[in-house]
Design a protein around this motif. Sequence first.
Motif, PDB file in Angstrom:
ATOM      1  N   UNK A 129       0.841  -1.192   0.000  1.00 15.93           N
ATOM      2  CA  UNK A 129       0.000   0.000   0.000  1.00 15.93           C
ATOM      3  C   UNK A 129       0.881   1.248   0.000  1.00 15.93           C
ATOM      4  N   UNK A 130       0.297   2.414   0.187  1.00 12.84           N
ATOM      5  CA  UNK A 130       1.046   3.666   0.089  1.00 12.84           C
ATOM      6  C   UNK A 130       2.128   3.792   1.157  1.00 12.84           C
ATOM      7  N   UNK A 131       1.897   3.181   2.309  1.00 16.50           N
ATOM      8  CA  UNK A 131       2.796   3.394   3.451  1.00 16.50           C
ATOM      9  C   UNK A 131       3.753   2.234   3.709  1.00 16.50           C
TER      10      UNK A 131
ATOM     11  N   UNK B 267       8.458   0.088   6.294  1.00 15.48           N
ATOM     12  CA  UNK B 267       7.863   1.412   6.080  1.00 15.48           C
ATOM     13  C   UNK B 267       8.553   2.081   4.900  1.00 15.48           C
ATOM     14  N   UNK B 268       7.766   2.622   3.987  1.00 22.63           N
ATOM     15  CA  UNK B 268       8.339   3.229   2.788  1.00 22.63           C
ATOM     16  C   UNK B 268       8.903   4.627   3.038  1.00 22.63           C
ATOM     17  N   UNK B 269       8.357   5.324   4.027  1.00 20.45           N
ATOM     18  CA  UNK B 269       8.776   6.697   4.293  1.00 20.45           C
ATOM     19  C   UNK B 269      10.016   6.745   5.181  1.00 20.45           C
ATOM     20  N   UNK B 270      10.729   7.855   5.086  1.00 20.46           N
ATOM     21  CA  UNK B 270      11.946   8.064   5.867  1.00 20.46           C
ATOM     22  C   UNK B 270      11.618   8.768   7.182  1.00 20.46           C
TER      23      UNK B 270
ATOM     24  N   UNK C  25      -3.603   3.221  11.392  1.00 14.56           N
ATOM     25  CA  UNK C  25      -4.774   2.565  10.797  1.00 14.56           C
ATOM     26  C   UNK C  25      -4.350   1.573   9.716  1.00 14.56           C
ATOM     27  N   UNK C  26      -3.367   1.953   8.899  1.00 12.81           N
ATOM     28  CA  UNK C  26      -2.854   1.050   7.862  1.00 12.81           C
ATOM     29  C   UNK C  26      -2.242  -0.200   8.496  1.00 12.81           C
ATOM     30  N   UNK C  27      -1.404  -0.002   9.509  1.00  8.93           N
ATOM     31  CA  UNK C  27      -0.776  -1.135  10.195  1.00  8.93           C
ATOM     32  C   UNK C  27      -1.831  -2.060  10.793  1.00  8.93           C
ATOM     33  N   UNK C  28      -2.824  -1.475  11.418  1.00 11.80           N
ATOM     34  CA  UNK C  28      -3.853  -2.266  12.105  1.00 11.80           C
ATOM     35  C   UNK C  28      -4.655  -3.101  11.120  1.00 11.80           C
ATOM     36  N   UNK C  29      -5.019  -2.500   9.993  1.00 15.44           N
ATOM     37  CA  UNK C  29      -5.751  -3.241   8.968  1.00 15.44           C
ATOM     38  C   UNK C  29      -4.889  -4.363   8.400  1.00 15.44           C
TER      39      UNK C  29
ATOM     40  N   UNK D 139      -1.237 -13.926   0.834  1.00 15.80           N
ATOM     41  CA  UNK D 139      -1.406 -12.601   0.207  1.00 15.80           C
ATOM     42  C   UNK D 139      -2.820 -12.063   0.449  1.00 15.80           C
ATOM     43  N   UNK D 140      -2.912 -10.742   0.601  1.00 15.66           N
ATOM     44  CA  UNK D 140      -4.216 -10.097   0.742  1.00 15.66           C
ATOM     45  C   UNK D 140      -4.205  -8.721   0.085  1.00 15.66           C
TER      46      UNK D 140
END
Length: 315
Positions: free
Chosen positions: A202-204, A223-226, A238-242, A314-315
């Motif tokens: 996903x984006x993050x 994590x993609x961000x620095x 929220x992304x992590x939790x999902x 995979x999901x």
Amino acid sequence: MKEVRIDWINNDMVIVATDRAKRPKDNHLMEYEIQVNKEYEVECPFCRGNEKKTPKDTFKIEDENGWIVRSTNNKFPIVDDIPGDIYGIHEVMIDTYRHNGSFYNMSKVEFENLFKMYKDRYENLIKDTKIKYVSVFKNFLSKAGASLDHPHSQIISLSIIPPEIENEISIAKEYYDKNNSCIYLDVIDNEIKFEKRIVHNNDKFLVIVPYVTKYTGEIRVILKEKIRFEELNDIHIKELSSMFNKLFKNLYKVNGYSPFNLCIHTHPINIESEKYFNLHMHIYPRKYSFGGFELGSGIYVSSINPDEFAQKIRF
């Protein structure tokens, strides 16, 4: 012919021998640990209503029925705040009030509360100027090191940087100096191009089964961000939790009620390492133990095909 692979992140050497998964095993070696069914256990120090069995709260989230998650000082700490060879604070973070809760059955909201607790305790512990690193981890079931059934995680602040983290930092910096690029971002790019080892993207975050790992069936969340762990915001949580909610449901379908360790590899506190090191998480399955060859040689053996395992979850 066997293949030798080197883990980019830590330089572990691994022999890929997928045919070893077909070895015969006694039935008792294949049994899963017994699932906990009770929501409340009268003798459990971590159940809601038994708070007197633990030190006072350092953090909690509550609803109309009482606390949902809470953190407390560990009664049997690995480190303490008495100056010496090593200094730090050791807390237990209770994942849920439910005695029968687990990553395999927790809801998205329960995971959100969990990660909020992780972040709060991390932010609190890094304020101590004597601390160089904070370790966040979880042991699930006795084979993974848990001493109690009630689901809990742990956080330890340290006046040293652990060797495992020093190794990852050193490899990442050497790679950056040589290639003028970040090894974690390059892994992300390569895995997205290859596609087959991706569990979720996903984006993050990117969730993968690594190209090679000494822990058969390991999953990594990068994590993609620095940014650092303390900089995660509500969107990240929220992304992590999902992701965790879906990931562990799929892992349960494939591996059953299996032991694992979660280790969150954060940035050392006083080292500017963002340009070459990314926050990431290791989920280590503990169904299998290392044998004499691995322990005696430092060379490890992987018996799964990471592409095939990634497809299953995979999901």
